[in-house]
Design a protein around this motif. Structure first.
Motif, short mmCIF file in Angstrom:
data_model
loop_
_atom_site.label_atom_id
_atom_site.label_comp_id
_atom_site.label_asym_id
_atom_site.label_seq_id
_atom_site.Cartn_x
_atom_site.Cartn_y
_atom_site.Cartn_z
N VAL A 1 0.81 -1.21 0.00
CA VAL A 1 0.00 0.00 0.00
C VAL A 1 0.85 1.27 0.00
N ARG A 2 2.16 1.12 -0.20
CA ARG A 2 3.04 2.29 -0.17
C ARG A 2 2.58 3.37 -1.16
N ARG A 3 2.42 2.97 -2.43
CA ARG A 3 2.11 3.97 -3.47
C ARG A 3 0.79 4.70 -3.21
N PRO A 4 -0.33 3.98 -2.94
CA PRO A 4 -1.57 4.72 -2.69
C PRO A 4 -1.50 5.62 -1.46
N LEU A 5 -0.77 5.19 -0.43
CA LEU A 5 -0.63 6.02 0.76
C LEU A 5 0.17 7.28 0.46
N VAL A 6 1.30 7.13 -0.25
CA VAL A 6 2.15 8.27 -0.57
C VAL A 6 1.41 9.24 -1.49
N VAL A 7 0.86 8.71 -2.58
CA VAL A 7 0.17 9.57 -3.55
C VAL A 7 -1.08 10.19 -2.94
#
Length: 286
Positions: free
Chosen positions: A261-267
């Motif tokens: 879930v790194r990308r959705p959290l960061v973006v």
């Protein structure tokens, strides 16, 4: 039929693995939470915050709006520093040679363990909640604070729930950032020292962040605003600043991870933060 049976078995097996993994993460989060509860730094922050709350509440005001402006940020000032210390040490555990990971036998990856450590931030946030509740309830019992002076004097001003929520979100932001830093660095000591100095400097001059445009990106936004020689509490700005902090918490939580879930959290976190800053400018009373 053979293919269907094998596919079904694979799906069932995958589902069982996911269920076991989620259960393991939840259990590890419980263990991490109890570990956070035993950290001396978090308790030190709570004690210092209580001292500042009592001292600030009993002190005589030296200028207009002093208690309303300073009581909330100063009360939670120690908690931001001690949460940073605890968060870095927690996030750094996998990289430390001196402190082995908790439940090493559990078949969990680094991201699963990081999620459990982020979940443990419920401890410092939970410690801060009763302090803000005390400010809200105490001010209402006493009839509120004095804001402004002269013909604009309001001597029964009370912090809104959005203002009292902000310090809790700020601690969540600091904790998520700390866990991310702890996972990035090899040695936690230098990171802790630098972070403590930075947060001390930020907190000790809290009133500086009252000046636009700094108020839109402050860790804890200070109300009331001084506008045209009047002290004004502007709730729309407070609400959007709360959303800004929610975005930052998501951003830093994402940066602590490596995949999943790194990308959705960061973006998503970055988008919410940027939009919230823009919204603060849009509703700005300055």
């Amino acid at each position: 039929m053979q293919q269907f049976d094998m596919t079904t078995v694979a799906l069932v097996t995958h589902s069982a693995v996911d269920t076991n993994r989620r259960a393991a993460v939840v259990e590890l989060a419980r263990i991490e939470t109890f570990t956070m509860l035993r950290r001396a730094s978090v308790w030190l922050g709570l004690v210092l915050s209580i001292v500042l709350l009592v001292t600030g509440a009993l002190a005589e005001e030296s200028w207009s709006s002093q208690k309303y402006q300073s009581l909330v940020p100063l009360t939670l000032f120690p908690m931001t520093i001690t949460t940073f210390v605890a968060g870095v040490r927690s996030g750094n555990r996998d990289r430390s040679r001196d402190r082995p990971a908790l439940a090493e036998e559990a078949p969990l990856g680094g991201d699963d363990r990081t999620l459990a450590r982020i979940a443990s931030l419920i401890v410092p946030v939970g410690f801060a909640a009763p302090l803000m509740l005390a400010v809200g309830v105490g001010s209402r019992i006493e009839g509120g604070f004095a804001v402004d002076e002269g013909r604009f004097l309001n001597d029964n001003a009370m912090h809104s729930i959005f203002e009292l929520l902000q310090p809790l979100l700020a601690i969540a932001v600091v904790g998520a950032l700390a866990v991310a830093i702890g996972r990035w660095v090899r040695r936690s000591g230098p990171a802790i020292v630098i972070g403590v100095v930075v947060f001390f400097m930020i907190g000790s001059v809290y009133w500086v962040w009252n000046i636009p445009p700094a108020h839109t990106t402050a860790l804890m936004q200070v109300q009331p605003f001084d506008i045209a020689d009047r002290d004004i509490v502007h709730i729309p700005t407070v609400i959007f600043h709360d959303l800004y902090l929610v975005g930052l918490a998501g951003l830093f939580a994402g940066l602590a991870l490596r995949g999943g879930v790194r990308r959705p959290l960061v973006v998503g976190g970055l988008a919410v933060a940027v939009i919230s800053v823009a919204a603060q400018f849009a509703v700005s009373p300055f």
